[in-house]
Design a protein around this motif. Structure first.
Motif, PDB file in Angstrom:
ATOM      1  N   PHE A  58       0.830  -1.206   0.000  1.00 49.19           N
ATOM      2  CA  PHE A  58       0.000   0.000   0.000  1.00 49.19           C
ATOM      3  C   PHE A  58       0.865   1.257   0.000  1.00 49.19           C
ATOM      4  O   PHE A  58       0.649   2.171  -0.803  1.00 49.19           O
ATOM      5  CB  PHE A  58      -0.931   0.002   1.221  1.00 49.19           C
ATOM      6  N   LEU A  59       1.847   1.294   0.900  1.00 47.37           N
ATOM      7  CA  LEU A  59       2.708   2.479   0.985  1.00 47.37           C
ATOM      8  C   LEU A  59       3.547   2.653  -0.271  1.00 47.37           C
ATOM      9  O   LEU A  59       3.750   3.776  -0.731  1.00 47.37           O
ATOM     10  CB  LEU A  59       3.581   2.411   2.239  1.00 47.37           C
ATOM     11  N   GLN A  60       4.025   1.554  -0.844  1.00 49.95           N
ATOM     12  CA  GLN A  60       4.802   1.651  -2.072  1.00 49.95           C
ATOM     13  C   GLN A  60       3.941   2.213  -3.200  1.00 49.95           C
ATOM     14  O   GLN A  60       4.390   3.073  -3.959  1.00 49.95           O
ATOM     15  CB  GLN A  60       5.359   0.289  -2.459  1.00 49.95           C
ATOM     16  N   TYR A  61       2.710   1.755  -3.288  1.00 49.86           N
ATOM     17  CA  TYR A  61       1.806   2.251  -4.319  1.00 49.86           C
ATOM     18  C   TYR A  61       1.489   3.736  -4.103  1.00 49.86           C
ATOM     19  O   TYR A  61       1.536   4.536  -5.036  1.00 49.86           O
ATOM     20  CB  TYR A  61       0.510   1.429  -4.324  1.00 49.86           C
ATOM     21  N   GLU A  62       1.158   4.107  -2.871  1.00 50.95           N
ATOM     22  CA  GLU A  62       0.758   5.483  -2.564  1.00 50.95           C
ATOM     23  C   GLU A  62       1.915   6.477  -2.660  1.00 50.95           C
ATOM     24  O   GLU A  62       1.722   7.606  -3.088  1.00 50.95           O
ATOM     25  CB  GLU A  62       0.129   5.566  -1.167  1.00 50.95           C
ATOM     26  N   LEU A  63       3.099   6.066  -2.245  1.00 46.73           N
ATOM     27  CA  LEU A  63       4.222   7.004  -2.173  1.00 46.73           C
ATOM     28  C   LEU A  63       5.117   6.964  -3.404  1.00 46.73           C
ATOM     29  O   LEU A  63       5.883   7.906  -3.637  1.00 46.73           O
ATOM     30  CB  LEU A  63       5.045   6.738  -0.916  1.00 46.73           C
ATOM     31  N   ILE A  76       3.095  14.999   1.903  1.00 43.74           N
ATOM     32  CA  ILE A  76       2.888  13.564   1.740  1.00 43.74           C
ATOM     33  C   ILE A  76       2.067  13.016   2.909  1.00 43.74           C
ATOM     34  O   ILE A  76       1.149  12.216   2.710  1.00 43.74           O
ATOM     35  CB  ILE A  76       4.234  12.825   1.604  1.00 43.74           C
ATOM     36  N   GLN A  91      -1.490  13.745   2.381  1.00 44.83           N
ATOM     37  CA  GLN A  91      -2.081  12.917   1.329  1.00 44.83           C
ATOM     38  C   GLN A  91      -2.404  11.507   1.823  1.00 44.83           C
ATOM     39  O   GLN A  91      -3.412  10.926   1.422  1.00 44.83           O
ATOM     40  CB  GLN A  91      -1.146  12.843   0.109  1.00 44.83           C
ATOM     41  N   VAL A  92      -1.560  10.957   2.676  1.00 46.39           N
ATOM     42  CA  VAL A  92      -1.766   9.596   3.185  1.00 46.39           C
ATOM     43  C   VAL A  92      -2.804   9.587   4.309  1.00 46.39           C
ATOM     44  O   VAL A  92      -3.597   8.655   4.422  1.00 46.39           O
ATOM     45  CB  VAL A  92      -0.429   8.987   3.675  1.00 46.39           C
ATOM     46  N   HIS A  93      -2.806  10.638   5.120  1.00 45.92           N
ATOM     47  CA  HIS A  93      -3.713  10.736   6.265  1.00 45.92           C
ATOM     48  C   HIS A  93      -5.169  10.636   5.779  1.00 45.92           C
ATOM     49  O   HIS A  93      -5.589  11.362   4.904  1.00 45.92           O
ATOM     50  CB  HIS A  93      -3.494  12.068   6.989  1.00 45.92           C
ATOM     51  N   LYS A 138      -6.509   8.059   4.181  1.00 45.82           N
ATOM     52  CA  LYS A 138      -6.696   7.015   3.161  1.00 45.82           C
ATOM     53  C   LYS A 138      -7.123   5.734   3.871  1.00 45.82           C
ATOM     54  O   LYS A 138      -6.754   5.486   5.015  1.00 45.82           O
ATOM     55  CB  LYS A 138      -5.403   6.766   2.393  1.00 45.82           C
ATOM     56  N   LEU A 190      -7.236   1.691   4.344  1.00 45.39           N
ATOM     57  CA  LEU A 190      -6.566   0.410   4.125  1.00 45.39           C
ATOM     58  C   LEU A 190      -7.244  -0.599   5.035  1.00 45.39           C
ATOM     59  O   LEU A 190      -7.272  -0.403   6.259  1.00 45.39           O
ATOM     60  CB  LEU A 190      -5.068   0.495   4.429  1.00 45.39           C
TER      61      LEU A 190
END
Length: 90
Positions: A20-25, A59, A62-64, A66, A68
């Motif tokens: 997930f983090l690899q895809y998002e970041l 960043i 943007q992640v905050h 989301k 999962l």
């Protein structure tokens, strides 16, 4: 720049969190370490490929929030030399 992401669903595996983090970041992700996966206190410490502090803040924003595993994530940026753990769930 470092990022802490927490509030992962207990059903998320370490691989789920990493993917997930690899895809998002994308290219901003330098390294990720997942701690206590499968528990209510799971969190990830993310090293970013960014030297400018505001990039980490953007960043994190943007992640905050989301989702999962059906759970809204929380994220916070911090300087290189800080690596605090996120707040523990009650």
């Amino acid at each position: 720049m470092n990022l802490i992401v927490w509030n992962f669903a207990q059903t998320c595996s370490e691989q789920d969190i990493r993917a997930f983090l690899q895809y998002e970041l994308g290219h901003y992700l330098k390294n990720v370490t997942v701690y206590e996966h499968g528990t209510p206190n799971a969190y990830a410490h993310v090293e970013l490929n960014a030297d400018v502090p505001y990039v980490g803040d953007v960043i994190a924003q943007q992640v905050h929030g989301k989702l999962l595993g059906g759970v809204a994530l929380q994220a916070s940026a911090m300087p290189f030399d800080e690596k605090p753990a996120p707040p523990q769930r009650q």
